[in-house]
Write a protein that holds these residues in place. Sequence first.
Motif: not given
Ligand code: NIG
Length: 430
Positions: A97-99, A160-162, A193-195, A260-262, A337-339
Amino acid sequence: MSSSDIDGDSVPFTLLVRGASAVLTADGPESSDAGLTLASRAGDAVGIRGHEVAWIGPETALPHGLVTRGTEFLDAEGGLVVPGFVDCHSHVVFAGDRSEEFALRSLDVDAVGITRSGGGIISTVFATRAKDEDALIRLALPRLERLLAHGVTTLEVKSGYGLTLEDELKLLRVVRRLGSLQPVTLVPTFLWMHALPPEWASDRAGFLALGRRTLEAVVREGLAEFADAFVEQGAFTPEEARSFLTEAKRLGLRLRLHVDQLSAGRGAELAAELGAVSADHLECVSPQGIAALARAGVTAVLMPVATLVLRRPTYAPGKALREAGVPVALASNVNPGSAPTENLSLSLGLACLLNGLTPDEALLGVTRWGAQALGRTDVGRLKVGGPADLLVLGCREVAHLSAHLGVRHARAVVKGGRVVLRANDGARCP
Ligand code: NIG
C-alpha cells in the motif's frame, strides 16, 4: 440494420433486457474525425442468446416465439443500456500500500522525495516480489470486484512489478489464473521497462538483456498479448524502448506505450513510428506528437485520475487529440501509486472537467475507443452476434454519468450473457 435484425436463429432468448430509456450501442459507422456518435438504437430491449446479443429493438417489436418461459428478464427500469466498459490500462496485480505517498504529496513532497522516503514503483516491486501467486490472486480479486461494480467487463492488466524473469512470469500467470476466477475478461501486457530495479542501477544493458530473455519466456508460454514500456526521463529512453519493443513486435506481441506523461519526450512520435495500438498518458504531448498519432492511427489513452493524484500541472489535451482525429480512450490506470482507485466512473467526470471531452466522448472512451485501444472490435459495442457484455445504468442521460462524479452507475452488469451483478444499493434512475 433494422430493429428486426436477428441472427437467423429461432432458438429462444436466454435473457431479455427490457425497459431501457435507450440502448446505446457505440456501434455507429467509423468516421475519419473520431467524432463517432453513441449510435442510440431506436429501441429499449436487447435479446440475448447464450453468450451473444441476438436482437436489439423496441420491446413492442420482439420477434415472435423468441421469448419463452425459459427466458430470464432483466428490467432496466428506465435506465440506459450501454456496452460493458473496457478499461484499457491497469496495473491491478500488486502487493503493498502506498497511501503514504498521497499524504507526502499533500505536504508538497515531490517524486524524488517520495523515492528517497522508500516509495515509488520500486517499493511496489519489492512488496510484489515477496508474494506468491496465491497471495497476489487474493489481493487482486477484490479490486476486480470493485472494477466490475463500476461496469468494467474487459480489463487490460500489466506486469511490471516483478522485474525479474521469475517474478514477471509469476505476475502474468496470476493474470491468466485470475481470468478464470471471476467474470471480467483480462488482457495481459508484459511491461518489463517500467522502472530500473536498484540491483541493476549500474548495468542498464544487463537489465535490458534479461528483459529480452524474459520476453522470450513470456512469448513461449503465451502469457501476454501486448508489450509496453514507460518512456520518460528517469525511466527509459526512446532508443531503449525502440529496440526492446521492436523485438517484442517481431515475436508477435502488439505494442502500447506509456509516453509524454511527466515531460515532453517525443513519446507519441515513437508510438506512431512503432505502430503501437495505443499511446497512454500524453499529458505533455506536443502538437507534432498529436499529428503523428493521427497519421499512424494510434489510439490515445487518457488517465486523468493519475494526473490528479500526482498533482500534475497539465492534463492531457483530449479536445485537441479528438479534433486532430485521434480516437480518445479513457482508463482507470488502477495502481497503488498514481491511481489507487477502481472507480472508472470518476475518470469519466474528470475527462470532461479536465481533458476537454464531452460526456458522449467520455462514454465512448470506455466503450468503443477503450476496445480499440486493445485492438478489439468485438467488445465495447453492442451488436447482433457480438458478446453480450452490457450494463444497465441507473440514469437516463449520458451527461449524468460524468456529472455525478465518481458515483457507481451500473445497476446491473451482464457479462457473456449472464447477469453477474445486480446492485440493490443506489444506482437508481433520478
Ligand atoms: O501508469 N507511469 C508509470 N506507471 C504507472 C504508475 C505505477 C506506480 O506508481 O506504481 C502509471 O501511472
